[in-house]
Design an enzyme around this catalytic site. Structure first.
Site, PDB file in Angstrom:
ATOM      1  N   GLU A  10     -70.294  72.632  88.414  1.00 32.35           N
ATOM      2  CA  GLU A  10     -70.709  71.300  87.973  1.00 32.35           C
ATOM      3  C   GLU A  10     -69.552  70.596  87.241  1.00 32.35           C
ATOM      4  O   GLU A  10     -69.493  69.379  87.180  1.00 32.35           O
ATOM      5  CB  GLU A  10     -71.937  71.468  87.071  1.00 32.35           C
ATOM      6  CG  GLU A  10     -72.431  70.254  86.358  1.00 32.35           C
ATOM      7  CD  GLU A  10     -72.893  69.135  87.277  1.00 32.35           C
ATOM      8  OE1 GLU A  10     -73.162  69.378  88.466  1.00 32.35           O
ATOM      9  OE2 GLU A  10     -72.954  67.988  86.785  1.00 32.35           O
ATOM     10  N   HIS A  55     -69.023  65.136  95.744  1.00 31.08           N
ATOM     11  CA  HIS A  55     -68.494  66.513  95.725  1.00 31.08           C
ATOM     12  C   HIS A  55     -68.457  67.084  97.131  1.00 31.08           C
ATOM     13  O   HIS A  55     -69.014  66.505  98.064  1.00 31.08           O
ATOM     14  CB  HIS A  55     -69.309  67.408  94.787  1.00 31.08           C
ATOM     15  CG  HIS A  55     -70.753  67.054  94.704  1.00 31.08           C
ATOM     16  ND1 HIS A  55     -71.632  67.278  95.741  1.00 31.08           N
ATOM     17  CD2 HIS A  55     -71.483  66.450  93.730  1.00 31.08           C
ATOM     18  CE1 HIS A  55     -72.838  66.851  95.390  1.00 31.08           C
ATOM     19  NE2 HIS A  55     -72.779  66.329  94.190  1.00 31.08           N
ATOM     20  N   HIS A 114     -85.613  87.368 105.058  1.00 30.81           N
ATOM     21  CA  HIS A 114     -85.207  86.168 105.792  1.00 30.81           C
ATOM     22  C   HIS A 114     -84.126  86.535 106.796  1.00 30.81           C
ATOM     23  O   HIS A 114     -83.300  87.409 106.539  1.00 30.81           O
ATOM     24  CB  HIS A 114     -84.743  85.086 104.818  1.00 30.81           C
ATOM     25  CG  HIS A 114     -85.829  84.735 103.846  1.00 30.81           C
ATOM     26  ND1 HIS A 114     -86.894  83.945 104.174  1.00 30.81           N
ATOM     27  CD2 HIS A 114     -86.035  85.143 102.567  1.00 30.81           C
ATOM     28  CE1 HIS A 114     -87.708  83.861 103.140  1.00 30.81           C
ATOM     29  NE2 HIS A 114     -87.211  84.567 102.142  1.00 30.81           N
ATOM     30  N   ARG A 143     -76.276  60.417  85.072  1.00 30.55           N
ATOM     31  CA  ARG A 143     -75.262  61.366  85.547  1.00 30.55           C
ATOM     32  C   ARG A 143     -74.288  60.468  86.277  1.00 30.55           C
ATOM     33  O   ARG A 143     -74.639  59.817  87.258  1.00 30.55           O
ATOM     34  CB  ARG A 143     -75.898  62.400  86.487  1.00 30.55           C
ATOM     35  CG  ARG A 143     -74.901  63.261  87.284  1.00 30.55           C
ATOM     36  CD  ARG A 143     -74.054  64.105  86.344  1.00 30.55           C
ATOM     37  NE  ARG A 143     -73.236  65.099  87.077  1.00 30.55           N
ATOM     38  CZ  ARG A 143     -72.022  64.869  87.563  1.00 30.55           C
ATOM     39  NH1 ARG A 143     -71.458  63.676  87.426  1.00 30.55           N
ATOM     40  NH2 ARG A 143     -71.363  65.821  88.187  1.00 30.55           N
ATOM     41  N   GLU A 159     -75.889  68.832  98.253  1.00 31.54           N
ATOM     42  CA  GLU A 159     -76.685  68.958  97.017  1.00 31.54           C
ATOM     43  C   GLU A 159     -78.162  68.752  97.319  1.00 31.54           C
ATOM     44  O   GLU A 159     -78.555  67.714  97.852  1.00 31.54           O
ATOM     45  CB  GLU A 159     -76.211  67.898  96.013  1.00 31.54           C
ATOM     46  CG  GLU A 159     -77.102  67.727  94.802  1.00 31.54           C
ATOM     47  CD  GLU A 159     -76.588  66.632  93.863  1.00 31.54           C
ATOM     48  OE1 GLU A 159     -75.407  66.697  93.482  1.00 31.54           O
ATOM     49  OE2 GLU A 159     -77.350  65.720  93.531  1.00 31.54           O
ATOM     50  N   GLU A 218     -81.200  84.124  99.905  1.00 30.54           N
ATOM     51  CA  GLU A 218     -82.254  83.342  99.233  1.00 30.54           C
ATOM     52  C   GLU A 218     -81.846  83.100  97.787  1.00 30.54           C
ATOM     53  O   GLU A 218     -81.460  84.032  97.081  1.00 30.54           O
ATOM     54  CB  GLU A 218     -83.565  84.131  99.293  1.00 30.54           C
ATOM     55  CG  GLU A 218     -84.669  83.571  98.405  1.00 30.54           C
ATOM     56  CD  GLU A 218     -85.979  84.346  98.567  1.00 30.54           C
ATOM     57  OE1 GLU A 218     -86.235  84.876  99.665  1.00 30.54           O
ATOM     58  OE2 GLU A 218     -86.740  84.418  97.579  1.00 30.54           O
ATOM     59  N   HIS A 245     -73.049  59.053  94.851  1.00 25.32           N
ATOM     60  CA  HIS A 245     -74.411  58.749  94.407  1.00 25.32           C
ATOM     61  C   HIS A 245     -74.466  58.536  92.901  1.00 25.32           C
ATOM     62  O   HIS A 245     -73.561  58.952  92.179  1.00 25.32           O
ATOM     63  CB  HIS A 245     -75.390  59.837  94.837  1.00 25.32           C
ATOM     64  CG  HIS A 245     -74.946  61.253  94.551  1.00 25.32           C
ATOM     65  ND1 HIS A 245     -74.025  61.908  95.338  1.00 25.32           N
ATOM     66  CD2 HIS A 245     -75.313  62.133  93.584  1.00 25.32           C
ATOM     67  CE1 HIS A 245     -73.845  63.133  94.871  1.00 25.32           C
ATOM     68  NE2 HIS A 245     -74.605  63.296  93.793  1.00 25.32           N
ATOM     69  N   HIS A 254     -70.673  59.835  91.216  1.00 24.90           N
ATOM     70  CA  HIS A 254     -69.772  60.924  91.607  1.00 24.90           C
ATOM     71  C   HIS A 254     -70.035  61.368  93.036  1.00 24.90           C
ATOM     72  O   HIS A 254     -70.965  60.910  93.691  1.00 24.90           O
ATOM     73  CB  HIS A 254     -69.935  62.100  90.640  1.00 24.90           C
ATOM     74  CG  HIS A 254     -71.239  62.834  90.803  1.00 24.90           C
ATOM     75  ND1 HIS A 254     -72.448  62.312  90.427  1.00 24.90           N
ATOM     76  CD2 HIS A 254     -71.536  64.052  91.336  1.00 24.90           C
ATOM     77  CE1 HIS A 254     -73.422  63.158  90.687  1.00 24.90           C
ATOM     78  NE2 HIS A 254     -72.902  64.224  91.244  1.00 24.90           N
TER      79      HIS A 254
END
Ligand SMILES: *[C@@H]1O[C@H](CO)[C@@H](O)[C@H](O)[C@H]1NC(C)=O
Ligand SMILES: *[C@@H]1O[C@H](CO)[C@@H](O)[C@H](O)[C@H]1NC(C)=O
Ligand SMILES: *[C@@H]1O[C@H](CO)[C@@H](O)[C@H](O)[C@H]1NC(C)=O
Ligand SMILES: *[C@@H]1O[C@H](CO)[C@@H](O)[C@H](O)[C@H]1NC(C)=O
Length: 507
Positions: A264, A199, A380, A194, A203, A385, A242, A197
């Site tokens: 994405e 963002h 929660h 991948r 993540e 969630e 990363h 990149h």
């Protein structure tokens, strides 16, 4: 009406009606899609076009048109005699038993004394996968935001340069209420990357299959490299660049972002950054001749095949004067090696900032629920969630205060989304263990257990409110159990609706 008929007759007699209008109105033959399995073959009306016109005649307007046939022939409804009910379908709808429609060819939206047969066009597979949507429990009510999305319905974006991999995603385009988190399922072929990149979202990732090498550098120039495999977790803070490269067996992983509208397709790729800057600037920036950029990719690479990473990770350990990323800020957690917390009905593994401090906003539970058992009724406190089902089949009733609830069915590969403070349970409706992930935007994984709340509330208060007997209240556990074991026969209650068969198998 008489006048309409007369006009019709006059037109017909004068030869002013095209032939196809003079024939009885064509009817579609509805029912199950008869196309090949997996194919699309919609019912086609048996009409022979005998005229060049795409339109009907204005004499077909209601009030002047000839009456259409209102009974018999092609317009007939499937007679009730053809309807086969499944176990539990006739039971009191408030019991809300799980209905397994796989045992019949043609499931019907009937439950207890309610509903009606469905003669119209449909594809039975949807209804077999979603029995609680098709024949809802009698306790469902009102409107609840859509809480389920099968990734099998998400567009798959292929990588470049051959069979390098793919990615598919769920965001607010698929689940409009999923405003706080979005997810991506990504596959990398052996040795595929991948692309490097970064963002604007944080993540969080769970490895599903295979293994990868990860590398990253933070704002202090501290570097990081690690290999992880199925069941492990990583986290990259927003903005930290990363790289991800599959090792020898390739891999598949799940990504969760803390932005509901994350795409994405919208990440910052290093190839695009180089393509979108003047070469004069690139030359100056890297202090190298412009000719060094002769072979830059002409388009983004995204997911692409690459040179196998050396097996010895130390050969790819790039360390500067700032050293490696401090351990307490590590971007990975080898969650696969954490022992599960075992309770009756299954097991739970929790990961949050207690043991994985870098993943500031994220907490998660990986839950295994045995057949018949369920993740107990809970909610929660501060966070929505985001769910992912790794294995099995389950159902969830989302209670949306003040007075709505809806039951959704899930199978492996589905995403779920439940807003904060909405109560819910996850009941195993299949014959194998359900394994699912709960991801929250909280520093600690917490929930309110309904059973524990009632156990720790003055008994008289609960009795006066819910009119529950002492025998029930005296048995409530004061510790949180996370799961509740149950009977594998989900329709056993049909035999004795007042009994204990939901949680105790009959002798
Ligand atoms: C990378 O190098 C640093 C500094 O020499 C060392 O502390 C660390 O253990 C190395 N990591 C790996 C994975 O080889
Ligand atoms: C791995 O690579 C490092 C750095 O190149 C080297 O010092 C070490 O001996 C290698 N380990 C093995 C098992 O080959
Ligand atoms: C489940 O229980 C119902 C009601 O007692 C019974 O009719 C049914 O046969 C049972 N199913 C199985 C698989 O044992
Ligand atoms: C269930 O209990 C109610 C009231 O306690 C009773 O009227 C009814 O007959 C019972 N039904 C069965 C099937 O035992």
């Amino acid at each position: 009406m008489q006048q309409a008929t007369r006009i019709f007759s006059i037109l017909a007699a004068a030869g002013l009606l095209p032939a196809f209008l003079a024939a009885p109105a064509p009817q579609m033959s509805y029912g199950e899609n008869t196309g090949a399995v997996g194919g699309v073959n919609p019912p086609i009306p048996t009409v022979t076009i005998s005229s060049g016109s795409l339109y009907g005649d204005s004499s077909l307007l209601g009030e002047i048109a000839k009456p259409s046939p209102i009974s018999g022939g092609d317009s007939a409804i499937v007679p009730d005699a053809d309807v086969t009910l499944v176990n539990g379908q006739e039971a009191d709808s408030k019991l809300g038993l799980y209905l397994d429609f796989n045992s019949v060819e043609n499931p019907q939206p009937l439950r207890g004394t309610g509903g009606q047969t469905a003669p119209g066009p449909r594809t039975y597979e949807y209804e077999k996968l979603n029995p609680d949507i098709f024949a809802p429990p009698g306790t469902d009510s009102g409107d609840v935001p859509q809480a389920q999305w099968p990734l099998g319905l998400s567009h798959n974006r292929f990588g470049t340069g051959g069979k390098s991999g793919w990615a598919r995603q769920q965001n607010t385009d698929q689940l409009p209420r999923a405003t706080e988190m979005a997810g991506v399922d990504m596959r990398l072929a052996p040795h595929a990357y991948r692309e490097l990149h970064w963002h604007s979202a944080n993540e969080w990732s769970l490895m599903l299959k295979g293994s990868v090498r990860l590398a990253a550098v933070n704002e202090n120039g501290e570097s990081f490299v690690d290999d992880i495999s199925a069941g492990d977790v990583w986290f990259f803070p927003a903005g930290v660049p990363h790289s991800i490269q599959a090792l020898d067996e390739g891999c598949e992983f799940l990504l969760v972002f803390d932005q509901g509208d994350f795409s994405e397709d919208g990440t910052a790729l290093i190839s695009e950054m180089f393509i979108r800057n003047p070469k004069e600037v690139l030359s100056k920036n890297l202090q190298t001749p412009v000719s060094a950029f002769d072979d830059l990719p002409s388009d983004q690479l995204y997911i692409f095949t690459g040179t196998p990473a050396p097996a010895n990770i130390s050969e790819q350990n790039m360390t500067g004067p700032a050293g490696i990323l401090p351990y307490d800020q590590s971007y990975t957690y080898h969650f696969s090696q954490q022992e599960p917390y075992v309770v009756p009905g299954g097991s739970v593994k929790i990961i949050d900032t207690t043991t994985f401090p870098i993943a500031k906003g994220f907490s998660a539970a990986l839950v295994t629920v045995q057949p018949g058992a369920m993740r107990e009724l809970h909610w929660h406190l501060e966070s929505d969630e985001w769910n992912y089902f790794l294995q099995g089949s389950a159902r969830v009733t989302v209670f949306s205060p003040p007075e709505s609830s809806r039951t959704f069915d899930f199978t492996a590969g589905d995403v779920g989304y439940i807003p904060a403070v909405f109560s819910h349970y996850i009941e195993n409706t299949g014959t194998e263990d359900v394994i699912f992930l709960e991801v929250l935007q909280q520093p600690k994984f917490t929930d309110i257990s309904v059973a524990q709340w009632l156990a720790l509330t003055p008994k008289q208060v609960v009795k006066d409110t819910l009119h529950l007997p002492d025998s029930t209240l005296d048995n409530l556990p004061k510790v949180k159990t996370y799961l509740k074991p149950g009977n594998k026969n989900l329709t056993a209650l049909a035999a004795n609706p007042n009994g204990t068969a939901a949680y105790e198998p009959a002798d």
